[in-house]
Structure formats: structure tokens, C-alpha cells
Design an enzyme around this catalytic site. Structure first.
Site, short mmCIF file in Angstrom:
data_model
loop_
_atom_site.label_atom_id
_atom_site.label_comp_id
_atom_site.label_asym_id
_atom_site.label_seq_id
_atom_site.Cartn_x
_atom_site.Cartn_y
_atom_site.Cartn_z
N GLU A 103 -8.53 2.15 6.82
CA GLU A 103 -7.16 2.56 7.17
C GLU A 103 -6.96 2.42 8.67
O GLU A 103 -7.94 2.33 9.44
CB GLU A 103 -6.94 4.03 6.76
N LYS B 76 -0.84 5.43 -0.48
CA LYS B 76 -1.37 6.57 -1.25
C LYS B 76 -1.16 7.90 -0.55
O LYS B 76 -0.92 8.92 -1.20
CB LYS B 76 -2.84 6.39 -1.61
N VAL C 98 10.15 -14.13 -13.03
CA VAL C 98 11.16 -13.08 -12.85
C VAL C 98 12.49 -13.47 -13.51
O VAL C 98 13.23 -12.62 -13.99
CB VAL C 98 11.36 -12.81 -11.33
N LYS D 76 -5.93 9.32 -3.52
CA LYS D 76 -6.02 8.52 -4.75
C LYS D 76 -6.34 9.42 -5.95
O LYS D 76 -5.79 9.23 -7.05
CB LYS D 76 -7.06 7.42 -4.58
N VAL E 246 -3.87 2.76 -5.43
CA VAL E 246 -5.17 3.25 -5.91
C VAL E 246 -6.02 2.07 -6.36
O VAL E 246 -5.60 1.27 -7.21
CB VAL E 246 -5.01 4.25 -7.08
N1 LIG Z 1 -5.89 -2.68 3.76
C1 LIG Z 1 -6.19 -2.41 2.49
O1 LIG Z 1 -7.21 -2.87 1.96
C2 LIG Z 1 -5.30 -1.54 1.68
C3 LIG Z 1 -4.22 -0.89 2.22
N2 LIG Z 1 -3.44 -0.09 1.45
C4 LIG Z 1 -2.28 0.58 2.01
O2 LIG Z 1 -1.33 -0.41 2.39
C5 LIG Z 1 -0.59 0.03 3.51
C6 LIG Z 1 -0.70 -1.02 4.60
O3 LIG Z 1 -2.07 -1.17 4.97
P1 LIG Z 1 -2.53 -2.33 5.96
O4 LIG Z 1 -1.78 -3.57 5.71
O5 LIG Z 1 -4.01 -2.34 5.85
O6 LIG Z 1 -2.09 -1.70 7.35
P2 LIG Z 1 -1.89 -2.43 8.77
O7 LIG Z 1 -2.09 -1.41 9.80
O8 LIG Z 1 -2.70 -3.68 8.83
O9 LIG Z 1 -0.35 -2.87 8.74
C7 LIG Z 1 0.70 -1.98 8.91
C8 LIG Z 1 1.95 -2.73 9.34
O10 LIG Z 1 3.05 -1.82 9.37
C9 LIG Z 1 3.74 -1.96 10.60
N3 LIG Z 1 4.34 -0.66 10.94
C10 LIG Z 1 3.70 0.53 10.98
N4 LIG Z 1 4.60 1.49 11.33
C11 LIG Z 1 5.78 0.88 11.51
C12 LIG Z 1 7.07 1.32 11.88
N5 LIG Z 1 7.30 2.62 12.13
N6 LIG Z 1 8.08 0.42 11.96
C13 LIG Z 1 7.85 -0.89 11.69
N7 LIG Z 1 6.63 -1.37 11.32
C14 LIG Z 1 5.62 -0.50 11.25
C15 LIG Z 1 2.69 -2.41 11.59
O11 LIG Z 1 3.26 -3.06 12.69
C16 LIG Z 1 1.87 -3.37 10.70
O12 LIG Z 1 2.53 -4.63 10.65
C17 LIG Z 1 -1.14 1.40 3.88
O13 LIG Z 1 -0.39 2.39 3.24
C18 LIG Z 1 -2.54 1.36 3.27
O14 LIG Z 1 -3.03 2.64 2.97
C19 LIG Z 1 -3.67 0.08 0.11
C20 LIG Z 1 -4.71 -0.54 -0.49
C21 LIG Z 1 -5.64 -1.38 0.26
N1 LIG Z 2 -8.95 2.07 3.22
C1 LIG Z 2 -8.85 1.90 1.82
C2 LIG Z 2 -7.99 0.71 1.50
C3 LIG Z 2 -7.59 0.67 0.10
O1 LIG Z 2 -7.03 1.58 -0.46
C4 LIG Z 2 -10.23 1.71 1.22
O2 LIG Z 2 -11.15 1.48 1.99
O3 LIG Z 2 -10.37 1.82 0.00
NA NA Z 3 -4.66 -0.72 -8.29
#
Ligand SMILES: NC(=O)C1=CN([C@@H]2O[C@H](COP(=O)(O)OP(=O)(O)OC[C@H]3O[C@@H](n4cnc5c(N)ncnc54)[C@H](O)[C@@H]3O)[C@@H](O)[C@H]2O)C=CC1
Ligand SMILES: N[C@@H](CC=O)C(=O)O
Ligand code: NA
Length: 458
Positions: free
Chosen positions: A189, A104, A34, A204, A131
Site C-alpha cells: 500500500e 478495501k 458490453v 479484507k 479483496v
Molecule cells: N497495488 C495493488 O496490488 C492493489 C491495490 N489495491 C487498491 O487499489 C487502490 C490503488 O492502489 P495503487 O494503484 O497500488 O496505488 P498508487 O498509490 O500506485 O496509485 C494511486 C493513484 O491515485 C492518485 N491519487 C491519490 N489521491 C488522489 C487525489 N486526492 N486526487 C487525485 N488523484 C489522487 C495518485 O496520484 C495515484 O495516481 C488502493 O485502494 C489499493 O488499496 C487493491 C488490490 C491490489
Molecule cells: N497491499 C495489498 C494489495 C492488494 O490488496 C497486498 O499486499 O495484498
Molecule cells: Na478479488
């Protein structure tokens, strides 16, 4: 080395916790890339006591106050959901903070408002992780292919449903068990309905179609069906035809005499096992991009999971931070084309239809007539169960045979037909006295490749 770039992290769950780990593990290399150290200014979470691994002084439950802090340069949003993420990111962008997000659902619904806010303040908005997880896909579409004309983006973009369908196909696992395992592995999710009912893939698809066709496409513009109704019988039928069942997202620029339009759709479909997408299993994703000059390109990798998604987030964070250091800017939104959305009824594909019938003489002819009347041409038809010939019931050949009490299933594979014609066919079939019901309808997609594995049903 410039002064540190300060990062506000919103959310520290499956993905956020991995971002924290990588920021620490790779601190020196990231700083070298960076041109300034990346420092966490704070981490907003719901329940700080659940994060003993993070220095307590970084944790806060007040995400708004964290975003508003004057010492924050970049906001990384990994909390998910529409509210409060929408207001937090709009505030951040309006105040000139660059934003990196994996959300997304938010990008597909509020992409325009977020892009406008970024443009007006000159801040960056990056969302590669939103995505296909780890796969570099949005950057190639937005930047590497900026000189080409993309015609189609299609593939598997949801890890959870691919994990479930792969497990059902390879081990015979039940739907519920496979979904539970996907949740345990961090793929699903927070509300897995978003995965199994196709909402996540539709978001997506909206993002992909928007970038590929320079047109604002929202999740509501995407036709959507999930995998909840895919049964072990469907998977067995697919196998018998030399196919696998996959949840596909298909985005196309369609040309017709009335002009160009965009088709964006998500549904489970049979694809020939010979197609590269059929061997994409578990939480892997794969996406084909077809462009006029470049031809077909394939992108493959982990579509879900904490470390994998964090890799894409870090890539965006490095880009946003570099821009802060050198005074540059990331790619701008380019939704200049304003193409209309093609109605789903006009989309043409092939169909695999299971029609449950009373096994009597003439029923096959009656069913075939309904298909023909709606201009849906049958490629093959096979009867499963019941009797296979004869008219011992005294019925006639026009479909008016007397019931024998024996049931059978007619497995029909069609040639290409419009969605509207297929729907009208199904409605008419259910009105036939000899038809007990239409048990399942699955599209058969070849995604531009000859369906050689379906040679017998051409
Ligand atoms: N898990 C995966 O493989 C993937 C996830 N994503 C996206 O990434 C994002 C996060 O996903 P994850 O980490 O799996 O979710 P998760 O549910 O494991 O983590 C969410 C976090 O956000 C915090 N949080 C939620 N609402 C809050 C609020 N109002 N104030 C403060 N903290 C808050 C929760 O306490 C938790 O620490 C989502 O948008 C998901 O769609 C995207 C690609 C892949
Ligand atoms: N829930 C999503 C997480 C990544 O975007 C998936 O299963 O692909
Ligand atoms: Na990607």
C-alpha cells in the site's frame, strides 16, 4: 451497438495505469462483450506531469468536477484512502453513477453508507479487486453461493506480508529488504504500515465476513495483529515443528448456546507445511470458503500487483457497463442478519509460546503449573539452551531453585485454549521470579484439518 459507456477514472498509479492499458489494448473485445464501447471521460491524478503515457486532455487534478460531469456513467476509484474517496464515491452513487472500487480501507469503513447510496439511486457498487486482487472471490461468495450457508472464510489475503514471510522463510531475507522489494513490485500500500500491521488484511476480513454472514462487519470489529514482531527465530521454530508462518485472516460464523455470532480476526500463525496454505508463496493469496452444502472450496491466485488487480477491476467495469446497456442491476447489499461479533477472548486455538527462563531446577514445574492453573493444557514442552537436567544449584522442585546465571528457553505448544486464558497465563508467567520474559507467542492453526505435521505435539 449502444452509445459509449463513459468512464471516470480516479487514480492512475500501479493499478489505474494498468486499467488504462487494458481498456486500450482490449477496446474492441470489451465493446463486444458490453454491447457498447468503453470510453475514458477523464482521469483524476495528483500530478499530471507524471503521466506522459496518457493523453493530456484526459488528465485532471479536479476529481470532484470529473465525478460530477453529466457525461460520466461509471466511476472507477483507484486512488485509495478514505478521504477524498468517500465523498467522491457517495456523490457519484447519489447521482446514479455506478462505482467500481479496489479500495478495501474505504469499503470496510464506509460499506454501509456506500451500499445505502447505491440502493437509493439504483446504481451499482462493485469491489471485487478490493479483496485478494485478481482472484474472483467476492462474486462467488455474493452470487454463486447465495443459495448456501457459509460457515468459514479463511486464508491469506495480503500479498505484501506473504511475500515478506515467504522470503524470510525461503531465502533468509531480512524483513526490511523484503518489504522494500514488495513496495518496488507494486504490492505494498502507499503506506506499507497498512500491510505489515495487518490493517489491510483486517479490512479484507471485514468485507469477507460482511458478505459471507450477511452482517455488517467493519475493520474495527476485526481483531488484528501484524507481522512486525515475527522474527527469524519464530520462522526457525515453525520449521522445526514442520510448520510455516503465514498472516491469516479467519472469518467464522460461530454457534453457541447463546446463539450465532461472527468471529473475524487477523494474525500471524503457524500452519503445518502439509496444509495447502503453507505452500502459498510470494504475492499469491489463497482463501478457503466452507459452506454447508458445497463443502470446502479453495480460491488461489495473485493477490496484488498492477495487471492482476486491473483484471478484477475490468471484470467489474464490464458488469457495471453491461447493466447500463441492458438496464439491469448488480447484486444488492444483503446485511440482514445483524449477528454480534464474538469477543476475541472467547476464540479458541492452539499456541506456541517461547518462555525465557533462568535455567534452574524447578523452573519447568513452575511454568507448567501456571499453564495448568489457567486451564491451558500443554501438548509439548522443550527446553532450548542452558542446562537440560540436574539441580547443581541447590534449588528445589517447586520452582524455587537458586539462579545459576544460565538462561534457557522453554518452547511450549498448547492444546486448544481460549485467547483470554492464554493471555492470563502469559501475564502470570511474567510475574514469576524464574521467568525472564515471554519472548514470543504464535498461534498454531490447522483451519479444520488434522495437524498431522504436528503429530509429535498433539
Ligand atoms: N497495488 C495493488 O496490488 C492493489 C491495490 N489495491 C487498491 O487499489 C487502490 C490503488 O492502489 P495503487 O494503484 O497500488 O496505488 P498508487 O498509490 O500506485 O496509485 C494511486 C493513484 O491515485 C492518485 N491519487 C491519490 N489521491 C488522489 C487525489 N486526492 N486526487 C487525485 N488523484 C489522487 C495518485 O496520484 C495515484 O495516481 C488502493 O485502494 C489499493 O488499496 C487493491 C488490490 C491490489
Ligand atoms: N497491499 C495489498 C494489495 C492488494 O490488496 C497486498 O499486499 O495484498
Ligand atoms: Na478479488
Amino acid at each position: 451497438m449502444s452509445s459509449p459507456i463513459r468512464v471516470a477514472l480516479l487514480g492512475c498509479g500501479v493499478v489505474g495505469s494498468q486499467v488504462v492499458r487494458l481498456l486500450s489494448d482490449q477496446a474492441d473485445e470489451l465493446a463486444a462483450r458490453v454491447g457498447a464501447p468503453l470510453e475514458l471521460a477523464g482521469i483524476a491524478v495528483r500530478r499530471p506531469q507524471r503521466h506522459p503515457e496518457v493523453p493530456a486532455e484526459l488528465l485532471t487534478t479536479d476529481a470532484s468536477a470529473l465525478v460530477a460531469r453529466p457525461d460520466v456513467d461509471v466511476v472507477v476509484e483507484l486512488m485509495g484512502g478514505i478521504d477524498p474517496a468517500r465523498e467522491l464515491l457517495l456523490d457519484a452513487l447519489k447521482n446514479g453513477r455506478s462505482v467500481v472500487s479496489a479500495n478495501k480501507a474505504l469499503l470496510a469503513e464506509e460499506g454501509e453508507a456506500l451500499a445505502n447510496a447505491a440502493r437509493e439511486s439504483g446504481a451499482d457498487l462493485y469491489y471485487e479487486a478490493s479483496v485478494a486482487g485478481a482472484i474472483p472471490l467476492l462474486r462467488p461468495i455474493q452470487q454463486s453461493l447465495a443459495g448456501d450457508r457459509i460457515r468459514r472464510v479463511a486464508g491469506i489475503v495480503n500479498g505484501t506480508t506473504n511475500f515478506i514471510l515467504s522470503a524470510m522463510e525461503s531465502t533468509g531475507a531480512g524483513y526490511a529488504d523484503a518489504l522494500e522489494e514488495a513496495g518496488r513490485l507494486g504490492y505494498a500500500e502507499a503506506d506499507p504500515t497498512a500491510d505489515v500491521d495487518g490493517y489491510d488484511a483486517a479490512s479484507k476480513a471485514a468485507i469477507l465476513a460482511s458478505l459471507a454472514f450477511h452482517t455488517r462487519v467493519t475493520a474495527a470489529d476485526v481483531y488484528r495483529e501484524g507481522i512486525r514482531d515475527v522474527t527469524a527465530t519464530d520462522i526457525a521454530s515453525a520449521r522445526a515443528l514442520g510448520c510455516s508462518v503465514k498472516l491469516l485472516a479467519i472469518c467464522e460464523q460461530v454457534e453457541s448456546p447463546s446463539g450465532s455470532s461472527v468471529s473475524a480476526r487477523v494474525y500471524p500463525a503457524m500452519i503445518p507445511k502439509a496444509h495447502p496454505l503453507a505452500s502459498v508463496s510470494g504475492a499469491f493469496n489463497a482463501v478457503f470458503v466452507e459452506a454447508d452444502a458445497a463443502g470446502p472450496l479453495m480460491f488461489y491466485g495473485q493477490g496484488a500487483g498492477g495487471p492482476q488487480t486491473a483484471s478484477a477491476v475490468l471484470g467489474d467495469l464490464v458488469a457495471a457497463a453491461r447493466n447500463k446497456v441492458i438496464g439491469g442491476r448488480g447484486p444488492r447489499d444483503s446485511a440482514y442478519a445483524h449477528l454480534p461479533i464474538q469477543p476475541m477472548g472467547d476464540v479458541r486455538t492452539r499456541y506456541h509460546v517461547n518462555v525465557d527462563v533462568h535455567d534452574r531446577a524447578g523452573v519447568l514445574a513452575a511454568v507448567a503449573t501456571v499453564f495448568a492453573e489457567h486451564d491451558v493444557s500443554i501438548a509439548t514442552v522443550k527446553q532450548e539452551g542452558g542446562r537440560t537436567s540436574g539441580r547443581a544449584d541447590g534449588g528445589d522442585d517447586e520452582g524455587h531453585g537458586a539462579a545459576t546465571g544460565t538462561d534457557a528457553t522453554l518452547v511450549v505448544v498448547t492444546h486448544e485454549a481460549s485467547d483470554a486464558a492464554l493471555r492470563a497465563t502469559v501475564e502470570a508467567l511474567t510475574g514469576l521470579e524464574a521467568v525472564r520474559g515471554v519472548a514470543s507467542i504464535l498461534r498454531v492453526e490447522d483451519l479444520g484439518r488434522p495437524v498431522s505435521a504436528l503429530g509429535g505435539v498433539q
